[in-house]
Design a protein around this motif. Structure first.
Motif, PDB file in Angstrom:
ATOM      1  N   THR A  54     -88.078  51.798  84.797  1.00  0.00           N
ATOM      2  CA  THR A  54     -88.491  50.460  84.387  1.00  0.00           C
ATOM      3  C   THR A  54     -88.739  50.357  82.891  1.00  0.00           C
ATOM      4  N   GLU A  55     -89.171  51.420  82.269  1.00  0.00           N
ATOM      5  CA  GLU A  55     -89.372  51.473  80.821  1.00  0.00           C
ATOM      6  C   GLU A  55     -89.451  52.941  80.426  1.00  0.00           C
ATOM      7  N   ALA A  56     -89.736  53.203  79.187  1.00  0.00           N
ATOM      8  CA  ALA A  56     -89.765  54.589  78.710  1.00  0.00           C
ATOM      9  C   ALA A  56     -90.678  55.457  79.567  1.00  0.00           C
ATOM     10  N   ASN A  57     -90.084  56.413  80.254  1.00  0.00           N
ATOM     11  CA  ASN A  57     -90.810  57.396  81.067  1.00  0.00           C
ATOM     12  C   ASN A  57     -91.661  56.812  82.187  1.00  0.00           C
ATOM     13  N   VAL A  58     -91.315  55.603  82.658  1.00  0.00           N
ATOM     14  CA  VAL A  58     -91.999  55.006  83.808  1.00  0.00           C
ATOM     15  C   VAL A  58     -90.951  54.739  84.883  1.00  0.00           C
ATOM     16  N   TRP A  59     -91.215  55.260  86.080  1.00  0.00           N
ATOM     17  CA  TRP A  59     -90.284  55.113  87.194  1.00  0.00           C
ATOM     18  C   TRP A  59     -90.945  54.351  88.332  1.00  0.00           C
ATOM     19  N   LYS A  60     -90.215  53.426  88.929  1.00  0.00           N
ATOM     20  CA  LYS A  60     -90.675  52.693  90.112  1.00  0.00           C
ATOM     21  C   LYS A  60     -90.022  53.339  91.317  1.00  0.00           C
ATOM     22  N   LEU A  61     -90.835  53.794  92.269  1.00  0.00           N
ATOM     23  CA  LEU A  61     -90.311  54.390  93.504  1.00  0.00           C
ATOM     24  C   LEU A  61     -90.089  53.293  94.533  1.00  0.00           C
ATOM     25  N   HIS A  62     -88.993  53.397  95.267  1.00  0.00           N
ATOM     26  CA  HIS A  62     -88.632  52.416  96.292  1.00  0.00           C
ATOM     27  C   HIS A  62     -88.732  53.050  97.678  1.00  0.00           C
ATOM     28  N   PRO A  63     -88.983  52.236  98.712  1.00  0.00           N
ATOM     29  CA  PRO A  63     -89.037  52.780 100.075  1.00  0.00           C
ATOM     30  C   PRO A  63     -87.701  53.395 100.474  1.00  0.00           C
ATOM     31  N   LEU A  64     -87.769  54.406 101.303  1.00  0.00           N
ATOM     32  CA  LEU A  64     -86.554  55.071 101.772  1.00  0.00           C
ATOM     33  C   LEU A  64     -85.930  54.355 102.956  1.00  0.00           C
TER      34      LEU A  64
END
Length: 65
Positions: A54-64
């Motif tokens: 989503t931005e520098a070194n930030v990740w959004k996890l999504h449901p599997l």
């Protein structure tokens, strides 16, 4: 060491194979990817995570599911 791979979903999809003690090493490998990129993390045939940078070194996890 365990075998993992990342699938990077871009205009030209890529696969990055790596060996590590755990799946958290994937964030180090994917840190230089562009904002908005979608990535799946696998250990062999097992899907471990779906995520979007989503931005520098930030990740959004999504449901599997």
């Amino acid at each position: 060491m365990r075998a993992f791979h990342l699938l990077i979903d871009e205009a030209e999809p890529r696969r990055i194979d790596f060996h590590a003690e755990g799946p958290d090493h994937a964030f180090q490998i994917a840190r230089n990817e562009n904002q908005g990129v979608n990535v799946t993390l696998w250990e062999g045939e097992r899907l471990l995570a779906r995520m979007t940078k989503t931005e520098a070194n930030v990740w959004k996890l999504h449901p599997l599911g």
